[in-house]
Structure formats: structure tokens, C-alpha cells
Design a protein around this motif. Structure first.
Motif, PDB file in Angstrom:
ATOM      1  N   LEU A 126       0.836  -1.083  -0.110  1.00  0.00           N
ATOM      2  CA  LEU A 126       0.596   0.413  -0.329  1.00  0.00           C
ATOM      3  C   LEU A 126       0.685   1.106   0.011  1.00  0.00           C
ATOM      4  O   LEU A 126       0.391   2.075  -0.202  1.00  0.00           O
ATOM      5  CB  LEU A 126      -0.843   0.074   1.084  1.00  0.00           C
ATOM      6  N   GLY A 127       2.759   1.353   0.061  1.00  0.00           N
ATOM      7  CA  GLY A 127       2.778   2.614  -0.020  1.00  0.00           C
ATOM      8  C   GLY A 127       3.000   2.774   1.376  1.00  0.00           C
ATOM      9  O   GLY A 127       3.231   4.238   1.681  1.00  0.00           O
ATOM     10  N   VAL A 128       2.768   2.711   2.760  1.00  0.00           N
ATOM     11  CA  VAL A 128       2.532   2.268   4.081  1.00  0.00           C
ATOM     12  C   VAL A 128       3.415   2.737   4.796  1.00  0.00           C
ATOM     13  O   VAL A 128       4.277   1.209   5.198  1.00  0.00           O
ATOM     14  CB  VAL A 128       1.408   1.867   4.477  1.00  0.00           C
ATOM     15  N   ASN A 129       4.721   3.114   5.765  1.00  0.00           N
ATOM     16  CA  ASN A 129       6.113   2.818   6.100  1.00  0.00           C
ATOM     17  C   ASN A 129       4.807   1.697   7.935  1.00  0.00           C
ATOM     18  O   ASN A 129       4.301   2.471   7.907  1.00  0.00           O
ATOM     19  CB  ASN A 129       6.123   4.121   6.238  1.00  0.00           C
ATOM     20  N   PRO A 130       5.098   0.727   7.753  1.00  0.00           N
ATOM     21  CA  PRO A 130       4.507   0.007   8.971  1.00  0.00           C
ATOM     22  C   PRO A 130       5.188   0.926  10.453  1.00  0.00           C
ATOM     23  O   PRO A 130       4.283   1.303  10.631  1.00  0.00           O
ATOM     24  CB  PRO A 130       5.036  -1.570   9.030  1.00  0.00           C
ATOM     25  N   GLU A 131       6.446   1.698  10.384  1.00  0.00           N
ATOM     26  CA  GLU A 131       6.575   2.179  11.680  1.00  0.00           C
ATOM     27  C   GLU A 131       6.352   3.317  11.786  1.00  0.00           C
ATOM     28  O   GLU A 131       5.581   3.628  12.896  1.00  0.00           O
ATOM     29  CB  GLU A 131       8.022   2.584  11.817  1.00  0.00           C
ATOM     30  N   ASN A 132       6.400   4.102  11.041  1.00  0.00           N
ATOM     31  CA  ASN A 132       5.873   5.191  10.836  1.00  0.00           C
ATOM     32  C   ASN A 132       3.896   4.939  11.768  1.00  0.00           C
ATOM     33  O   ASN A 132       3.204   6.485  12.194  1.00  0.00           O
ATOM     34  CB  ASN A 132       5.165   6.348   9.045  1.00  0.00           C
ATOM     35  N   ALA A 133       3.183   4.815  10.915  1.00  0.00           N
ATOM     36  CA  ALA A 133       1.980   4.267  10.864  1.00  0.00           C
ATOM     37  C   ALA A 133       1.518   3.703  12.404  1.00  0.00           C
ATOM     38  O   ALA A 133       0.426   4.166  13.304  1.00  0.00           O
ATOM     39  CB  ALA A 133       1.145   2.868  10.053  1.00  0.00           C
ATOM     40  N   LEU A 134       2.624   2.468  13.278  1.00  0.00           N
ATOM     41  CA  LEU A 134       2.342   2.346  14.671  1.00  0.00           C
ATOM     42  C   LEU A 134       2.354   3.474  14.959  1.00  0.00           C
ATOM     43  O   LEU A 134       2.288   3.321  16.296  1.00  0.00           O
ATOM     44  CB  LEU A 134       3.358   1.201  14.598  1.00  0.00           C
ATOM     45  N   ARG A 144       2.598   6.083  14.551  1.00  0.00           N
ATOM     46  CA  ARG A 144       1.324   7.787  13.985  1.00  0.00           C
ATOM     47  C   ARG A 144      -0.592   7.226  15.548  1.00  0.00           C
ATOM     48  O   ARG A 144      -0.732   7.715  16.014  1.00  0.00           O
ATOM     49  CB  ARG A 144       0.723   7.489  13.202  1.00  0.00           C
ATOM     50  N   THR A 145      -0.264   5.675  16.024  1.00  0.00           N
ATOM     51  CA  THR A 145      -1.456   5.966  16.132  1.00  0.00           C
ATOM     52  C   THR A 145      -0.865   5.305  18.049  1.00  0.00           C
ATOM     53  O   THR A 145      -2.054   5.489  18.592  1.00  0.00           O
ATOM     54  CB  THR A 145      -1.528   4.149  15.546  1.00  0.00           C
ATOM     55  N   ASN A 146       0.114   4.762  18.321  1.00  0.00           N
ATOM     56  CA  ASN A 146       0.716   5.041  19.587  1.00  0.00           C
ATOM     57  C   ASN A 146       0.439   6.441  19.938  1.00  0.00           C
ATOM     58  O   ASN A 146      -0.099   6.483  21.092  1.00  0.00           O
ATOM     59  CB  ASN A 146       2.266   5.024  19.405  1.00  0.00           C
ATOM     60  N   LYS A 147       0.644   7.862  19.277  1.00  0.00           N
ATOM     61  CA  LYS A 147       0.296   9.279  19.369  1.00  0.00           C
ATOM     62  C   LYS A 147      -1.063   9.400  19.698  1.00  0.00           C
ATOM     63  O   LYS A 147      -1.634   9.760  20.313  1.00  0.00           O
ATOM     64  CB  LYS A 147       1.687   9.798  18.480  1.00  0.00           C
TER      65      LYS A 147
END
Length: 128
Positions: free
Chosen positions: A77-85, A87-90
Motif C-alpha cells: 500500500l506504500g505505507v511505512n508500518p513503523e510510522n503508521a504504528l 502515529r496510532t501510539n500517539k
């Protein structure tokens, strides 16, 4: 090995992403995102089987497979999983801190509140 360049010291989420990039580079890859999503669903079903059996070792193994598959889906999907996680943590932290503030304003302790009571503030936080 194609995977020799993936350092063992990497965090697991980043390592999974690098492993999948490397093997995709030699053609070991799915053709389209829908196939990867089907794999995610398959891994979730296998996890659920282990959960129903209360097999702790199996649950851990299958949970890892789910995460690995989700990292692969993110790549498609072109999503960086580390950034996505992160973001959700924040987002979670921000909402939970709102919940804490609202409970304090009502002179309540979270441990004394029901989940339904906490959920009211959680839903408010989602709208902010």
C-alpha cells in the motif's frame, strides 16, 4: 543469501519490512495488494484457531505471522508500518490522556469507572 544484508539488530517491525523488500527484489513477491490482504485474512484465521485451542506457543507463532503479513500489506500500500504504528501510539496516548483529564474533572478514578463510563470520554476524544 539475499537476506545477509538485513541486520539482526534492527527492530522486528523494521526488519520484517527490510526482509520483504529484499526478497521482492528477486521476484519472491505477490502480484497485487488483494493477494496480500487474502494472506492477512488467512493468517488471522490461523491465529484464531490457536486462540481457540489456548495454545500459547501457537498463538505467538501465528501472531507473528499476522504482523509479518500486515507489514507486507503495508509495503504494497506504500505505507511505512513503523510510522503508521507510531502515529496510532500517539493518537491513543492523546485520547487516553483526555480520558484521564475528564475523569479527574469529575473527581473519579479510572479504576473505579466502568468501561462504559470511560468509553463516553473516549468517544469524545475521538471527535476532538
Amino acid at each position: 543469501s539475499v537476506l545477509e544484508g538485513v541486520p539482526n539488530s534492527l527492530p522486528s517491525l523494521v526488519k520484517a519490512n527490510r526482509i520483504q523488500d529484499k526478497v521482492a527484489g528477486v521476484g519472491f513477491d505477490w502480484e497485487e495488494p488483494a493477494q496480500v490482504f487474502e494472506k492477512v485474512k488467512e493468517e488471522l484465521a490461523e491465529l484464531q484457531t490457536e486462540v481457540s485451542l489456548a495454545n500459547e506457543d501457537g498463538m505467538e507463532a501465528e501472531f507473528g505471522d499476522v504482523l509479518f503479513s500486515m507489514v507486507n500489506y503495508a509495503r504494497f500500500l506504500g505505507v511505512n508500518p513503523e510510522n503508521a504504528l507510531e502515529r496510532t501510539n500517539k493518537k491513543f496516548i492523546k485520547r487516553f490522556q483526555y480520558l484521564e483529564i475528564m475523569a479527574k474533572e469529575q473527581k473519579k478514578h479510572l479504576k473505579d469507572m466502568t468501561l462504559a463510563e470511560m468509553d463516553v470520554f473516549w468517544e469524545q476524544a475521538k471527535k476532538i
